[in-house]
Design an enzyme around this catalytic site. Structure first.
Site, PDB file in Angstrom:
ATOM      1  N   LYS A 103       9.527  -7.031 -15.917  1.00  0.00           N
ATOM      2  CA  LYS A 103       9.533  -5.792 -16.787  1.00  0.00           C
ATOM      3  C   LYS A 103       9.998  -6.094 -18.156  1.00  0.00           C
ATOM      4  CE  LYS A 103      11.337  -0.876 -16.298  1.00  0.00           C
ATOM      5  NZ  LYS A 103      12.035  -0.161 -15.472  1.00  0.00           N
TER       6      LYS A 103
ATOM      7  N   GLU B 103      -0.597   0.723  -1.384  1.00  0.00           N
ATOM      8  CA  GLU B 103      -0.986  -0.317  -1.953  1.00  0.00           C
ATOM      9  C   GLU B 103      -2.178  -1.033  -1.258  1.00  0.00           C
ATOM     10  OE1 GLU B 103       1.922   0.313  -1.900  1.00  0.00           O
ATOM     11  OE2 GLU B 103       3.013   0.618  -3.895  1.00  0.00           O
TER      12      GLU B 103
ATOM     13  N   PHE C  88      17.152  -5.053  -6.884  1.00  0.00           N
ATOM     14  CA  PHE C  88      16.373  -3.922  -6.444  1.00  0.00           C
ATOM     15  C   PHE C  88      14.988  -4.093  -6.330  1.00  0.00           C
ATOM     16  CE2 PHE C  88      14.544   0.404  -6.462  1.00  0.00           C
ATOM     17  CZ  PHE C  88      14.904   1.060  -5.302  1.00  0.00           C
ATOM     18  N   GLN C  89      14.267  -3.897  -5.242  1.00  0.00           N
ATOM     19  CA  GLN C  89      13.052  -4.089  -5.382  1.00  0.00           C
ATOM     20  C   GLN C  89      12.409  -5.523  -5.674  1.00  0.00           C
ATOM     21  OE1 GLN C  89      10.956  -0.392  -7.016  1.00  0.00           O
ATOM     22  NE2 GLN C  89      10.768   0.384  -4.877  1.00  0.00           N
TER      23      GLN C  89
ATOM     24  N   MET D 138     -13.096  -2.890  21.012  1.00  0.00           N
ATOM     25  CA  MET D 138     -13.417  -4.520  21.039  1.00  0.00           C
ATOM     26  C   MET D 138     -12.483  -5.151  22.123  1.00  0.00           C
ATOM     27  SD  MET D 138     -15.889  -6.804  20.495  1.00  0.00           S
ATOM     28  CE  MET D 138     -16.601  -6.503  18.887  1.00  0.00           C
TER      29      MET D 138
END
Lengths: 577, 202
Positions: free
Chosen positions: A178, A66, A128-129, A492
């Site tokens: 959902k 993602e 969940f999630q 750097m």
């Protein structure tokens, strides 16, 4: 912002019963969205199910992570000027967006991110999630909102696009449970939003400030313009050029503003900031009137604030009133959209040449060429430098390419030396400094500007942070040129350790995989070179190849980027070595 | 530039008019927490206009910090307007409730006098306890705690500060303007630009 409207497909005009997911996708088509970067998962499945039927209208690019998705969305937005759209699922899918949201927030990139969320009745149950996505993303979004009922979708999505693209643009996240995605409701059509009562994207320009600014500019002996990304975000490149050419004022750019004026414009005197050019930094403390346009005086630009342009009267043009007086106290605040304020200012300023003053910048430039640039671009050393790679790239692209950079030494070198003929040609993570930005952002940039060559210039550190996006390139077939400048160090940080930490090289020695083999595994041809005589040929091969190509160039290990304004120092204390 | 004397922090009252939106409190609070600024008092309630809420926030900071915070708050999409004022510029009150055993109160007549002196009112009298209420500045509500402590104070609660701005002429009208689709120019103006007139030295 340029968002093209196109007629909505399929759905009839009159009220229809459709699902929340379908309503969302319909909204996207009306908003002119053509590409979505995303990754499916449990809580966003109803939207993906609806997407199956929108295949002709909405192109979905399946990313590999993602974070890659949101950086691609950013690259798309930056190259096209349109709103980038990103899909992710709940929980880990959404939390993986956070770095990109923070990056887009600080660099004012318009995004609309849609995340799935668990069923409304499960909110707060550690389902969940489930993650508190609104809570997590609040500080890194311009606006966010959770939809728990499908009937909210049309209005909220319209608001999301309006907020993302107007005023000072920024990322918006909409979290949709959902049940709302599944819910069937009577869809009354989609209306774009152009007004929110508590939100004023830009003010009515106040004439007296324009007049005061013009008077200051007209009386100035040594005026100096600093410009930032605001010129591009306001699509005011032409207005900016007209203002500059009438006033004859030398102008320097922040890293985010690069390209708004072509690199070879006679009044373009170079880059500001910590690794910017010598003249612009020194002259900041010499000028009498400083005109800042669409920039925010970042600490990497100003160095030590209490010794920054104290001798100058400051005019600040910005659309965000919170930026005016934030870091640098302004003499004349010109609050407004620079697309409107610049033409008003141009009308009132006297046509002038500041040839002598401009020539001073060129004197400093000569010093910088002698001390730094010549050796960087045309080195006499045996090993290759990053600068000469960019120089060769310039020769071949003639400044026509979009250059996407990651973060670190290669970023500074590429931004300093890349020739840019066009606006929206320099895509980099400026404010947040997100390593791993370039590869996915380049993918998005190509989708946003399919007719342009996109070259991702990446260090050996950053490329390993999002290297999985080679899979996105493989599957989508997008044409991105990947140029890895490998100095076998986190360069750097190593440079700072050398200069400020007595060469105590603490964990900056980084190994790399065989990038050519890795690319090959993804079906992407590649090449690795370490000899100067191979450079031009290899770059030519990369650019001429139809499709993506990875080129690794082994460069000298311990080069430092100069000039440099050390942290805590004034811009006039810029060091050439 | 002349050397500037160190600027003292003082109490500022920040007044915020907002839409009534889930999550906005968090968005505003984060502007303070991000800068590690403690909110001393926070009150939020509906304003006189339906659908518009008013926050009263009290922090101890320098004017420079407060002015920047005010602009960051005003930048939030659902925020209509932000004002900040020193204590001298506002009239403010806090309310406090005190629960004490009724038998002690009934027995000791002295308590009654103390309550009078502190401007307290009785809200509830039950057999077992009595609830007093007072409003005032922090010192005043604090005083009554000290007074009641020896008499078996059972519970105490104090509200956040609410403050009315002394120079708020036309506020109500301005707020009503926001209800219209296109607010007038005066309403749209950012206040800080107006006060800048004084600073110009051209």
């Amino acid at each position: 912002m340029l968002t093209q409207e196109k007629p909505a497909p399929a759905l009839p005009e009159t009220a229809t019963v459709i699902s929340g997911g379908q309503a969302l996708l319909h909204a996207l088509t009306v908003e002119g969205v053509d590409t979505i970067f995303g990754y499916p998962g449990g809580a966003i499945m109803p939207i993906y199910d609806a997407l199956y039927d929108f295949e002709g209208d909405l192109k979905h690019v399946l990313v590999r992570h993602e974070q890659g998705g949101i950086h691609a969305g950013q690259g798309y937005a930056r190259s096209s000027g349109k709103v980038g759209v990103v899909f992710a699922t709940s929980g880990p899918g959404a939390t993986n967006l956070v770095t990109g949201l923070a990056d887009a927030q600080i660099d004012s990139t318009p995004l609309v991110c849609i995340t799935g969320q668990v069923f409304a009745h499960l909110l707060g149950t550690d389902a969940f999630q489930e993650a508190d996505v609104i809570g997590i993303t609040t500080p890194v979004t311009k606006w966010n909102y959770q939809i728990t009922d499908a009937t909210e979708i049309p209005e909220v999505i319209a608001k999301a696009f309006h907020i993302a693209r107007t005023g000072r643009p920024g990322p918006v996240l909409i979290d949709i449970t959902k049940n709302a995605q599944l819910q069937k409701f009577s869809f009354q059509g989609y209306k774009r939003c152009d007004h929110i009562r508590s939100y004023r994207p830009k003010p009515i320009v106040r004439r007296e400030y324009i007049e005061q600014a013009a008077a200051l500019i007209n009386s100035a002996k040594k005026p100096f313009v600093l410009w930032g990304q605001g010129v591009m975000l306001g699509s005011a490149e032409q207005e900016f050029k007209a203002f500059l050419e009438k006033t004859g004022i030398p102008a320097a750019w922040t890293i985010m503003g690069a390209g708004a004026l072509p690199s070879d414009h006679p009044q373009n005197v170079g880059m500001l900031g910590m690794h910017g050019n010598y003249g612009p930094n020194v002259m900041t403390n010499e000028c009498d009137v400083l005109i800042a346009i669409g920039m925010r005086f970042d600490d990497r630009v100003t160095g030590r604030l209490d010794k920054y342009a104290k001798q100058a009267q400051i005019i600040h043009l910005d659309i965000d009133p919170a930026e005016i007086d934030k870091n640098v106290k302004t003499t004349v605040p010109v609050w407004g959209d620079c697309k409107e304020t610049l033409p008003l200012l141009t009308q009132l300023v006297e046509a002038k040449q500041h040839s002598e003053w401009l020539a001073k910048f060129r004197e400093f430039e000569q010093k910088e060429i002698d001390a730094v640039i010549r050796e960087e671009l045309f080195p006499t050393s045996e090993e290759m430098t990053m600068g000469e790679v960019i120089q060769q790239l310039n020769e071949l692209t003639k400044g026509e390419a979009i250059i996407v950079t990651d973060v670190g030494q290669h970023q500074m070198v590429a931004c300093r030396y890349a020739k840019l003929n066009h606006t929206r040609s320099n895509i980099t993570s400026g404010g947040l400094g997100t390593m791993g930005f370039a590869l996915p952002a380049a993918i998005g940039a190509k989708f946003g500007a399919p007719n342009r060559t996109v070259v991702a210039v990446i260090g050996d550190g950053g490329v390993q942070m999002t290297i999985q996006e080679l899979g996105t390139i493989m599957q989508s077939g997008v044409d991105v040129k990947i140029l890895i400048l490998n100095n076998q160090f986190l360069g750097m940080v190593r440079q700072w350790q050398e200069l400020f930490h007595e060469r105590r090289y603490s964990f900056v020695d980084i190994t790399s995989p065989d990038y050519v083999q890795v690319a090959k595994g993804y079906g992407i041809p590649g090449k690795s070179i370490n000899q100067r005589e191979d450079l031009t040929g290899a770059l030519q091969e990369m650019l001429a190849h139809p499709g993506s190509f990875l080129l690794e160039v082994m460069v000298t290990k311990e080069n430092n980027v100069f000039p440099m304004v050390p942290q805590g120092c004034s811009v006039s204390e810029i060091r050439l070595k | 530039m002349p050397e500037q004397a160190p600027i003292e922090k003082e109490e500022y009252n920040i007044t915020v008019y907002t839409e009534n939106h889930v999550g906005l409190l968090n968005r505003i609070a984060m502007i303070f927490t991000r800068r590690k600024i403690n909110i001393d008092s926070l009150n939020t309630s509906p304003s006189e206009i339906e659908g518009i809420h008013r926050f009263n926030i009290v922090i101890n900071e320098t004017e420079e910090v407060v002015s920047k915070i005010a602009r960051q708050i005003e930048k939030q999409v659902e925020v209509l307007k932000v004002y900040y004022n020193t204590n001298e510029d506002v009239i403010w009150q806090e309310m406090a409730l005190y629960k004490v055993p009724t038998d002690v109160i009934a027995e000791k007549a002295k308590v009654e006098r103390l309550l009078r002196e502190n401007g307290a009112r009785v809200v509830v009298i039950r057999k077992d306890y009595t609830v007093f209420e007072t409003t005032g500045h922090r010192e005043e509500t604090d005083n009554l705690i000290k007074v009641l402590q020896p008499f078996g104070l059972i519970e105490f609660v104090r509200s956040a500060r609410i403050a009315i701005i002394k120079s708020s002429d036309g506020f109500n009208r301005k707020l009503r303007e926001f209800e219209r689709t296109e607010p007038g120019q005066e309403v749209v103006e950012n206040e800080f630009l107006n006060s800048r007139e004084k600073v110009f030295s051209m």
